[in-house]
Design an enzyme around this catalytic site. Structure first.
Site, PDB file in Angstrom:
ATOM      1  N   CYS A   8      -0.199  -3.996  -0.988  1.00  0.00           N
ATOM      2  CA  CYS A   8      -1.178  -3.472  -1.935  1.00  0.00           C
ATOM      3  C   CYS A   8      -1.638  -2.051  -1.608  1.00  0.00           C
ATOM      4  CB  CYS A   8      -2.381  -4.404  -2.016  1.00  0.00           C
ATOM      5  SG  CYS A   8      -1.961  -6.093  -2.503  1.00  0.00           S
ATOM      6  N   HIS A  45      -8.092  -0.508  -4.527  1.00  0.00           N
ATOM      7  CA  HIS A  45      -7.130  -1.530  -4.960  1.00  0.00           C
ATOM      8  C   HIS A  45      -7.890  -2.648  -5.643  1.00  0.00           C
ATOM      9  CE1 HIS A  45      -4.383  -4.802  -5.025  1.00  0.00           C
ATOM     10  NE2 HIS A  45      -4.886  -5.407  -3.966  1.00  0.00           N
ATOM     11  N   ASN A  50      -4.844  -8.905 -10.041  1.00  0.00           N
ATOM     12  CA  ASN A  50      -4.385  -8.159  -8.871  1.00  0.00           C
ATOM     13  C   ASN A  50      -2.889  -7.909  -9.021  1.00  0.00           C
ATOM     14  OD1 ASN A  50      -3.380  -7.420  -6.335  1.00  0.00           O
ATOM     15  ND2 ASN A  50      -4.806  -8.719  -5.208  1.00  0.00           N
TER      16      ASN A  50
END
Length: 322
Positions: free
Chosen positions: A120, A244, A278
């Site tokens: 990520c 993120h 996500n």
């Protein structure tokens, strides 16, 4: 005596682009296949809906679209780019990489092309590499893409993880600049904590949710502050914060700590997690692209980005929005 490349003083982002699959999956949809509910998901991770790719839609396909959109936003042709970096952690095969065929499909012929896996944190890592390649003269313009099909590596009935992850791609074009538009990357890893996020049975992504939450809410804000310091800026200089998009509670905790350190109350904070889920390395460029389209980020805004995830890898830098 060796000759150096055509070095330049600075690099900047020239354009952004993104794409998402068409299929919208709501919390109610997930509650039909696992023991969960809309309220349970909203309270724990802040997600309302996410996008799932079709079976025949790959991360490579999404990377092509996002990359092409970034080139169009920058007003460039494929021939104007000589390097492609593709951040990805969900490739189903190690060979060939995604970057080379993506570059070819976009029309970037003969490009230097490689994948980068920092999970990520991948987009921030790739952006740092791209900026240094441009400044060092090794590349003229670099297309940086984060593309993930996380539904390929998530157990569809694992309510701790299946509610979080989604699919999508985001991209940015990096080129030379007279004035700095990308600050120094501040990056690192906590290799002693790799067991917090791993592939269960070498098939499905799994994370120790509470431990990752505690790590992210305590360790990432200091990384963001270090990125500001490296760029010679103060928290009060930040117009937009784009962490993120891992979990809305983590995003809000990072923003709260930055405001305690001096960031303004009117600092805009990305919350793309709510409607996109996500998407790992795609989340930061995709969030920025969505915020620009909605008018929440303006050209020239000082934007602080910070990625974090498996590894446990982290990276952050300040960028000026194109």
């Amino acid at each position: 005596m060796l000759r150096l490349g055509n070095t330049v003083n600075a690099a900047r982002i020239l354009g952004f682009g993104s794409t998402q699959p068409e299929q919208v999956v709501t919390n109610d949809d997930l509650s039909k296949i696992m023991d969960t509910s809309d309220q349970w998901i909203r309270e724990r991770v802040g997600i309302v809906e996410r996008r799932f790719a079709a079976k025949d839609e790959s991360a490579e396909d999404m990377a092509v679209v996002a990359g092409s959109n970034a080139l169009a936003d920058a007003g460039l042709e494929p021939s104007d780019v000589d390097t492609v970096i593709l951040a990805n952690c969900t490739s189903m095969v190690p060979i060939p990489n995604y970057a080379a065929p993506v570059a070819d499909r976009i029309g970037i012929k003969g490009a230097a092309a490689f994948d980068l896996n920092a999970a990520c944190a991948g987009f921030c890592y790739a952006l740092g590499v791209a900026a240094d390649l441009v400044r060092g003269g090794s590349s003229g313009r670099v297309l940086v893409i984060g593309a993930e099909k996380l539904t390929d590596v998530v157990d569809p009935v694992d309510r701790a993880n299946a509610i979080i992850f989604a699919d999508g791609a985001g991209a940015a074009v990096v080129g030379p600049s007279d004035e700095p538009g990308i600050g120094p990357v501040v990056w690192g890893s906590a290799g002693d904590l790799v067991d917090l996020i791993y592939m269960r049975d070498e098939k499905y992504i799994f994370q120790e949710g509470q431990s990752v939450f505690r790590w992210a809410t305590t360790q990432i804000a200091p990384i963001a502050l270090r990125a500001l310091d490296a760029a010679g800026l103060q928290p009060s200089d930040v117009d937009v914060l784009v962490p993120h998009q891992a979990n809305l509670r983590i995003v809000e905790a990072i923003a709260k700590r930055l405001r305690k350190a001096g960031a303004r109350e009117d600092m805009v904070v990305a919350d793309d997690i709510v409607h996109s889920g996500n998407t790992s390395s795609a989340s930061i460029p995709m969030a920025i692209d969505h915020m620009r389209a909605a008018g929440r980020i303006r050209s020239g805004d000082v934007t602080l980005i910070v990625g974090f995830g498996a590894g446990l890898s982290y990276a952050g830098q300040v960028v000026i929005c194109p």
